[in-house]
Motif scaffolding. Structure first.
Motif, PDB file in Angstrom:
ATOM      1  N   LYS A  69       0.831  -1.205   0.000  1.00 44.08           N
ATOM      2  CA  LYS A  69       0.000   0.000   0.000  1.00 44.08           C
ATOM      3  C   LYS A  69       0.866   1.256   0.000  1.00 44.08           C
ATOM      4  O   LYS A  69       0.557   2.244  -0.661  1.00 44.08           O
ATOM      5  N   ARG A  70       1.980   1.197   0.733  1.00 44.21           N
ATOM      6  CA  ARG A  70       2.898   2.342   0.770  1.00 44.21           C
ATOM      7  C   ARG A  70       3.559   2.535  -0.598  1.00 44.21           C
ATOM      8  O   ARG A  70       3.689   3.660  -1.081  1.00 44.21           O
ATOM      9  N   ILE A  71       3.993   1.439  -1.216  1.00 41.21           N
ATOM     10  CA  ILE A  71       4.586   1.513  -2.547  1.00 41.21           C
ATOM     11  C   ILE A  71       3.596   2.125  -3.530  1.00 41.21           C
ATOM     12  O   ILE A  71       3.947   2.992  -4.334  1.00 41.21           O
ATOM     13  N   ARG A  72       2.349   1.703  -3.444  1.00 39.88           N
ATOM     14  CA  ARG A  72       1.321   2.234  -4.355  1.00 39.88           C
ATOM     15  C   ARG A  72       1.158   3.746  -4.174  1.00 39.88           C
ATOM     16  O   ARG A  72       1.074   4.495  -5.150  1.00 39.88           O
ATOM     17  N   ALA A  73       1.156   4.196  -2.936  1.00 41.22           N
ATOM     18  CA  ALA A  73       1.018   5.630  -2.664  1.00 41.22           C
ATOM     19  C   ALA A  73       2.234   6.401  -3.185  1.00 41.22           C
ATOM     20  O   ALA A  73       2.085   7.482  -3.777  1.00 41.22           O
ATOM     21  N   LEU A  74       3.424   5.852  -2.991  1.00 42.39           N
ATOM     22  CA  LEU A  74       4.638   6.522  -3.470  1.00 42.39           C
ATOM     23  C   LEU A  74       4.699   6.552  -4.995  1.00 42.39           C
ATOM     24  O   LEU A  74       5.130   7.552  -5.584  1.00 42.39           O
ATOM     25  N   ARG A  75       4.268   5.487  -5.646  1.00 40.85           N
ATOM     26  CA  ARG A  75       4.215   5.467  -7.113  1.00 40.85           C
ATOM     27  C   ARG A  75       3.207   6.501  -7.615  1.00 40.85           C
ATOM     28  O   ARG A  75       3.451   7.173  -8.607  1.00 40.85           O
ATOM     29  N   ARG A  76       2.092   6.608  -6.914  1.00 42.20           N
ATOM     30  CA  ARG A  76       1.074   7.592  -7.284  1.00 42.20           C
ATOM     31  C   ARG A  76       1.627   9.012  -7.166  1.00 42.20           C
ATOM     32  O   ARG A  76       1.240   9.900  -7.917  1.00 42.20           O
ATOM     33  N   ASP A  77       2.550   9.212  -6.209  1.00 37.74           N
ATOM     34  CA  ASP A  77       3.188  10.523  -6.040  1.00 37.74           C
ATOM     35  C   ASP A  77       4.281  10.776  -7.071  1.00 37.74           C
ATOM     36  O   ASP A  77       4.898  11.840  -7.069  1.00 37.74           O
ATOM     37  N   GLY A  78       4.555   9.786  -7.920  1.00 39.79           N
ATOM     38  CA  GLY A  78       5.503   9.977  -9.008  1.00 39.79           C
ATOM     39  C   GLY A  78       6.926   9.535  -8.720  1.00 39.79           C
ATOM     40  O   GLY A  78       7.824   9.816  -9.517  1.00 39.79           O
ATOM     41  N   LEU A  79       7.171   8.849  -7.621  1.00 36.03           N
ATOM     42  CA  LEU A  79       8.526   8.405  -7.305  1.00 36.03           C
ATOM     43  C   LEU A  79       8.930   7.226  -8.181  1.00 36.03           C
ATOM     44  O   LEU A  79       8.099   6.389  -8.533  1.00 36.03           O
ATOM     45  N   SER A  80      10.209   7.162  -8.487  1.00 39.26           N
ATOM     46  CA  SER A  80      10.744   6.050  -9.273  1.00 39.26           C
ATOM     47  C   SER A  80      10.920   4.819  -8.372  1.00 39.26           C
ATOM     48  O   SER A  80      10.887   4.929  -7.144  1.00 39.26           O
ATOM     49  N   ILE A  81      11.141   3.688  -8.999  1.00 37.58           N
ATOM     50  CA  ILE A  81      11.370   2.456  -8.244  1.00 37.58           C
ATOM     51  C   ILE A  81      12.593   2.611  -7.349  1.00 37.58           C
ATOM     52  O   ILE A  81      12.577   2.204  -6.184  1.00 37.58           O
ATOM     53  N   GLU A  82      13.666   3.182  -7.877  1.00 41.42           N
ATOM     54  CA  GLU A  82      14.890   3.368  -7.081  1.00 41.42           C
ATOM     55  C   GLU A  82      14.644   4.279  -5.879  1.00 41.42           C
ATOM     56  O   GLU A  82      15.146   4.019  -4.786  1.00 41.42           O
ATOM     57  N   ALA A  83      13.891   5.346  -6.067  1.00 41.37           N
ATOM     58  CA  ALA A  83      13.587   6.259  -4.963  1.00 41.37           C
ATOM     59  C   ALA A  83      12.735   5.557  -3.908  1.00 41.37           C
ATOM     60  O   ALA A  83      12.940   5.750  -2.700  1.00 41.37           O
ATOM     61  N   ILE A  84      11.819   4.726  -4.349  1.00 38.70           N
ATOM     62  CA  ILE A  84      10.974   3.977  -3.405  1.00 38.70           C
ATOM     63  C   ILE A  84      11.814   2.974  -2.622  1.00 38.70           C
ATOM     64  O   ILE A  84      11.647   2.835  -1.411  1.00 38.70           O
ATOM     65  N   LYS A  85      12.738   2.296  -3.302  1.00 34.71           N
ATOM     66  CA  LYS A  85      13.614   1.344  -2.619  1.00 34.71           C
ATOM     67  C   LYS A  85      14.397   2.048  -1.504  1.00 34.71           C
ATOM     68  O   LYS A  85      14.535   1.516  -0.401  1.00 34.71           O
ATOM     69  N   LYS A  86      14.902   3.252  -1.803  1.00 39.65           N
ATOM     70  CA  LYS A  86      15.647   3.998  -0.786  1.00 39.65           C
ATOM     71  C   LYS A  86      14.753   4.368   0.388  1.00 39.65           C
ATOM     72  O   LYS A  86      15.166   4.267   1.543  1.00 39.65           O
ATOM     73  N   ARG A  87      13.545   4.793   0.099  1.00 44.73           N
ATOM     74  CA  ARG A  87      12.613   5.161   1.180  1.00 44.73           C
ATOM     75  C   ARG A  87      12.260   3.952   2.045  1.00 44.73           C
ATOM     76  O   ARG A  87      12.132   4.072   3.257  1.00 44.73           O
ATOM     77  N   LEU A  88      12.059   2.807   1.418  1.00 45.29           N
ATOM     78  CA  LEU A  88      11.677   1.612   2.159  1.00 45.29           C
ATOM     79  C   LEU A  88      12.828   1.081   3.008  1.00 45.29           C
ATOM     80  O   LEU A  88      12.592   0.417   4.021  1.00 45.29           O
ATOM     81  N   SER A  89      14.051   1.343   2.602  1.00 42.68           N
ATOM     82  CA  SER A  89      15.206   0.816   3.342  1.00 42.68           C
ATOM     83  C   SER A  89      15.543   1.636   4.580  1.00 42.68           C
ATOM     84  O   SER A  89      16.345   1.228   5.393  1.00 42.68           O
ATOM     85  N   ARG A  90      14.914   2.770   4.745  1.00 41.67           N
ATOM     86  CA  ARG A  90      15.174   3.616   5.926  1.00 41.67           C
ATOM     87  C   ARG A  90      14.679   2.984   7.186  1.00 41.67           C
ATOM     88  O   ARG A  90      13.773   2.284   7.290  1.00 41.67           O
TER      89      ARG A  90
END
Length: 90
Positions: A69-90
């Protein structure tokens, strides 16, 4: 009422709380396709909770559903896969 149950996983008994999902359940609940979830699994953005010892069926928990669900929200905000990976690894 206790919602805990036990799962024998690779000869260990694991206590499971809350819900267990198959990949098709995650697809329905998260709004992602099974293909997309497999992509996220391949890129280690989502992890399976356990696998059936004989059937190798993947099991997922509530944490995987929340991540999707978080990935879906971040993709909807226009983030790239790499940017999402970085956010999730925090």
């Amino acid at each position: 009422q206790n919602k805990n149950c036990l799962l024998v996983y690779r000869y260990r008994v694991v206590t499971i709380t809350k819900n267990i999902y198959l990949i098709k359940d995650l697809a329905i609940l998260s709004g992602h396709s099974i293909h997309t979830i497999n992509f996220y699994l391949k890129h280690e953005m989502v992890k399976e909770f356990a696998r059936g010892p004989e059937t190798r069926v993947r099991f997922f928990n509530d944490k995987a559903l929340r991540r999707l669900k978080r990935i879906r929200a971040l993709r909807r905000d226009g983030l790239s896969i790499e940017a999402i990976k970085k956010r999730l690894s925090r």
